[in-house]
Design a protein around this motif. Structure first.
Motif, PDB file in Angstrom:
ATOM      1  N   SER A   1       1.486  -1.199  -0.432  1.00 63.97           N
ATOM      2  CA  SER A   1       0.038   0.117   0.197  1.00 63.97           C
ATOM      3  C   SER A   1       0.696   1.608   0.400  1.00 63.97           C
ATOM      4  N   HIS A   2       2.034   1.592   0.508  1.00 65.03           N
ATOM      5  CA  HIS A   2       3.082   2.022   0.749  1.00 65.03           C
ATOM      6  C   HIS A   2       4.122   2.565  -0.356  1.00 65.03           C
ATOM      7  N   THR A   3       3.984   1.458  -1.315  1.00 71.46           N
ATOM      8  CA  THR A   3       5.350   0.772  -2.107  1.00 71.46           C
ATOM      9  C   THR A   3       4.573   1.023  -3.596  1.00 71.46           C
ATOM     10  N   GLN A   4       3.576  -0.189  -3.676  1.00 76.70           N
ATOM     11  CA  GLN A   4       2.821   0.107  -5.512  1.00 76.70           C
ATOM     12  C   GLN A   4       4.126  -1.383  -5.718  1.00 76.70           C
ATOM     13  N   LEU A   5       4.859  -1.786  -4.943  1.00 70.24           N
ATOM     14  CA  LEU A   5       5.741  -2.232  -5.494  1.00 70.24           C
ATOM     15  C   LEU A   5       4.710  -4.357  -6.167  1.00 70.24           C
ATOM     16  N   PRO A   6       5.364  -5.095  -6.739  1.00 59.14           N
ATOM     17  CA  PRO A   6       4.612  -6.082  -7.409  1.00 59.14           C
ATOM     18  C   PRO A   6       4.489  -7.050  -5.610  1.00 59.14           C
ATOM     19  N   GLU A   7       3.448  -7.970  -5.542  1.00 60.71           N
ATOM     20  CA  GLU A   7       2.940  -8.215  -4.491  1.00 60.71           C
ATOM     21  C   GLU A   7       4.253  -9.988  -3.974  1.00 60.71           C
ATOM     22  N   THR A   8       4.409 -10.621  -5.096  1.00 57.99           N
ATOM     23  CA  THR A   8       5.358 -12.004  -4.990  1.00 57.99           C
ATOM     24  C   THR A   8       6.685 -11.052  -4.963  1.00 57.99           C
ATOM     25  N   SER A   9       7.317 -10.065  -5.504  1.00 54.77           N
ATOM     26  CA  SER A   9       8.791  -8.420  -5.308  1.00 54.77           C
ATOM     27  C   SER A   9       8.857  -8.744  -3.437  1.00 54.77           C
ATOM     28  N   VAL A  10       7.774  -8.194  -3.070  1.00 54.84           N
ATOM     29  CA  VAL A  10       7.817  -7.425  -1.839  1.00 54.84           C
ATOM     30  C   VAL A  10       7.622  -8.868  -0.603  1.00 54.84           C
ATOM     31  N   LYS A  11       6.742 -10.318  -0.697  1.00 55.13           N
ATOM     32  CA  LYS A  11       6.908 -10.917  -0.251  1.00 55.13           C
ATOM     33  C   LYS A  11       8.156 -11.843   0.595  1.00 55.13           C
ATOM     34  N   ASN A  12       8.746 -12.079  -1.390  1.00 55.69           N
ATOM     35  CA  ASN A  12      10.120 -12.427  -1.563  1.00 55.69           C
ATOM     36  C   ASN A  12      11.512 -12.120  -0.184  1.00 55.69           C
ATOM     37  N   THR A  13      10.993 -10.547  -0.971  1.00 51.92           N
ATOM     38  CA  THR A  13      12.104  -9.674  -0.333  1.00 51.92           C
ATOM     39  C   THR A  13      11.961 -10.175   1.370  1.00 51.92           C
ATOM     40  N   VAL A  14      10.548  -9.693   1.697  1.00 51.65           N
ATOM     41  CA  VAL A  14      10.129 -10.287   3.183  1.00 51.65           C
ATOM     42  C   VAL A  14      10.804 -11.259   3.844  1.00 51.65           C
ATOM     43  N   GLU A  15      11.084 -12.385   2.872  1.00 50.99           N
ATOM     44  CA  GLU A  15      11.256 -13.657   3.345  1.00 50.99           C
ATOM     45  C   GLU A  15      12.747 -13.652   3.607  1.00 50.99           C
ATOM     46  N   LEU A  16      13.159 -12.690   2.765  1.00 46.80           N
ATOM     47  CA  LEU A  16      14.818 -12.673   3.297  1.00 46.80           C
ATOM     48  C   LEU A  16      15.548 -12.182   3.913  1.00 46.80           C
TER      49      LEU A  16
END
Length: 707
Positions: free
Chosen positions: A9-24
């Protein structure tokens, strides 16, 4: 809302990209490592985008932690209903969360709390109902104890009503909106300080008024500093009548006696509670924006400084110039090791220029000096002029180097540990010489706030500043890469996954066992486990390793891919290095797998083509106009060579070879509108400037960038 949704909601980045980055990030991966070696998982996000994910992840975690604290406090008070819990859990803004909690805060003794203890809350409710026609008669019924009159009772009831009004979210938000859109900040000089010499640098703000939403960051920070130092007083203002009218419009339903009491309560609530609190909040929000802007400028400057042009592994004679105390000289070998030091006195009062020139000439020959670095402080120009008179047997380049922060380093624990048997003057000279050889390797030893770039670094939020600067240093160090066999503890500590303790272990292991001969040997360092190796190995370089990939940015986890490429081409890996023609024969799709895609493979090819390429430009010799020795030598219309030595939001400062730096105001950087100073100039850039105006008494120089 969960973490990933909050970040999106704050970055408008793709969900998969955000999810995987958070996991990393949860796997303890660093930003440099993720952006460089996990492109398939992140969708090729860059460092800035990953940094935004980190920022909003921390913001979300802070919000959730605050929710837990508030929920526990409400539960302890036995006021936590299911509806209130749901409202709190659904809130995604810290300000809105605090507004919800406001009525339940256990605060210090208030006028409203005293009135409640005196039994006046029922009277307040009657007034707020706006149905009673004779509130004074009703108020007489509450005369008891500390309440000696009907007016005392009404006043107490108004205090309770004032608190209710203050706690209404809709009213608070309406005033916030008015402050955000219409607030002005004005200043007045403190009369007793008006003539103070220290106050004169703030005299532009002795009487000032400006829109709070539009005030530039540097101006707001200057005003707040002047107020902190006691020279001025500032005030936040909006149209009070308009604000009161909007509150009344939300509350008043009649025009009877109750309405008169409520009007008094509204005025009290606004003057005593709402406006002081919310105007301070508005000023704090403006300060946070100003801080963010100033920190961004500071970070950009620091990055340019750290990525400044290195001379490389050259033998350097470094000079810390001075008059009375002489010029401190050191001779460094190509790796920056101190080989010799002494002091010469070419300038007044001793004026032994001939002896100094002979000494410099003999040292240059004895230590096979390839370049001379002169600090840009006191006596710099005079020392540079002296050096240029010396007839060297070999071609020696002469550079003037920024001294900013050198004195901080020379007195630091790091410097004492490096040179326990030398005083601060020798350490400072060594720092000047090493800055020429490799600015990044030397400047990481100094607190970034002491390097002298940016403005108001002591006025902004120090935690946010430190965090941002650490991120910049980490980014720069990992972008360039580090020679593990020569790097200092300070430099190694910024390598992805390493940190101060492991950096110390690496240096101790190197001292005890000798140089590292392969990346695999790094695993032998005590407490350097698999995760640290994964995060840091590719940023650490091993010169002259048996495996040429050890001196590249290819990650050890990808060595097998390169080995397969070499087998497919029928050549040893060493023959692939720098061989674009051969590498272009590869069909990269043949090497794709579930974990390795084209982004990583393209990076590998790029690195093989130019392994270990330094992203920085080589240092260039620069010469000031030798006829300009002081501000009085400047004339309007002159064209002068200069070096950009600081960048702010309002322009760039340029060193033209004298004590005072000149300012290229943002309006004089280009004939068209300039939104970003850094788009037109960079720190330490060599430029030609035109002198527009010289104010000798105020020591101010106005310049224009000459195209």
């Amino acid at each position: 809302m969960q973490l990933v949704s909050y970040i999106i909601s704050h970055t408008q980045l793709p969900e998969t990209s955000v999810k995987n980055t958070v996991e990393l990030l949860h796997e303890a991966c660093t930003i440099p490592f993720i952006s460089r070696y996990r492109k398939e998982r992140t969708g090729n996000l860059d460092e800035v985008q990953i940094g935004d994910i980190v920022k909003y992840k921390e913001q979300f975690e802070t919000l959730e932690k605050r929710k837990i604290t508030i929920l526990k406090a409400l539960d302890d008070q036995d006021v936590l209903s299911a509806e209130l819990r749901q409202k709190i859990e659904a809130t995604q803004d810290i300000t809105a969360l605090e507004d919800i909690y406001l009525p339940y805060k256990k605060s210090r003794k208030t006028k409203a709390e005293t009135a409640r203890k005196n039994g006046l809350e029922p009277l307040a409710k009657i007034i707020m109902s706006q149905n009673a026609s004779d509130v004074e008669s009703i108020a007489h019924k509450y005369i008891k104890g500390d309440i000696s009159s009907a007016e005392d009772a009404l006043e107490g009831a108004r205090h309770i009503i004032s608190e209710w009004i203050n706690e209404r979210t809709d009213i608070r938000n309406n005033i916030r909106q008015q402050l955000e859109r219409f607030a002005t900040i004005s200043t007045k000089v403190v009369k007793s300080k008006k003539d103070d010499e220290a106050a004169q640098k703030f005299r532009d703000y002795f009487e000032w008024e400006e829109s709070l939403s539009r005030i530039p960051s540097h101006r707001l920070l200057a005003i707040l500093r002047a107020e902190k130092e006691g020279f001025i007083k500032s005030k936040i203002s909006i149209d009070d009548e308009k604000a009161l009218f909007k509150i009344e419009d939300r509350i008043l339903k009649s025009r009877n006696a109750c309405a008169s009491q409520i009007q008094l309560a509204i005025q009290d609530a606004y003057k005593r509670l709402l406006f002081p609190s919310l105007s301070n909040e508005a000023l704090q929000n403006a300060k946070e924006k100003a801080d963010a802007s100033a920190i961004t400028v500071f970070a950009k400057n620091l990055k340019q400084l750290l990525l400044g042009s290195p001379l490389g592994e050259k033998r350097v004679l470094a000079i810390d110039p001075g008059f009375r105390t002489g010029c401190k000289i050191v001779c460094l070998d190509a790796q920056g090791n101190l080989k010799h030091n002494e002091t010469i006195y070419p300038h007044p009062p001793k004026s032994d220029a001939i002896g100094a020139m002979k000494k410099i000439s003999s040292l240059a020959e004895a230590y096979q000096i390839e370049a001379i670095a002169i600090g840009n402080g006191t006596a710099s120009r005079e020392t540079e002029a002296l050096i240029r008179k010396v007839h060297f047997k070999n071609d020696i380049q002469v550079f003037v180097v920024s001294e900013a922060g050198a004195s901080i380093y020379s007195a630091s624990k790091i410097a004492r540990e490096e040179f326990p048997n030398y005083d601060v003057t020798v350490r400072g000279s060594v720092s000047i010489g090493r800055r020429l050889q490799d600015p990044l390797a030397e400047l990481v030893k100094i607190d970034a706030k002491s390097i002298g770039v940016g403005q108001y670094q002591h006025d902004v939020d120090q935690t946010k500043l430190q965090s941002e600067l650490d991120t910049v240093v980490e980014s720069c160090v990992n972008a360039v890469g580090v020679n593990i066999n020569t790097a200092s503890t300070s430099l190694l500590s910024y390598v992805s996954g390493i940190g101060p303790k492991l950096a110390e272990n690496i240096v101790n292991y190197r001292t005890e066992h000798g140089v590292f001969k392969s990346r695999n040997a790094i695993k032998k360092v005590p407490r350097l486990g698999d995760k640290a190796f994964e995060q840091g190995a590719a940023f650490l370089r091993i010169k002259e390793s048996k495996n040429p990939l050890d001196d590249s940015a290819v990650h050890p986890e990808s060595y097998a891919i390169v080995e397969k490429m070499a087998r497919d081409l029928g050549k040893p890996i060493s023959n692939l290095i720098g061989n674009s023609t051969v590498l272009q024969k590869l069909n990269l799709s043949d090497y794709c797998s579930d974990s390795v895609g084209l982004p990583t493979l393209q990076d590998i090819i790029k690195e093989l083509e130019k392994p270990g390429l330094d992203i920085r430009e080589q240092a260039k010799v620069f010469t000031f106009n030798q006829n300009i020795k002081s501000i009085t030598d400047l004339q309007e219309g002159q064209l002068l060579p200069g070096i950009v030595n600081n960048i702010t939001n309002f322009g760039a400062f340029v060193d033209v070879g004298i004590k005072e730096s000149g300012l290229i105001h943002v309006s004089n950087l280009s004939d068209s509108f300039v939104s970003d100073v850094n788009a037109h100039v960079s720190l330490h850039q060599q430029v030609i400037v035109k002198v527009l105006e010289v104010d000798v008494p105020r020591k101010r120089i106005q310049l224009k960038l000459h195209k």
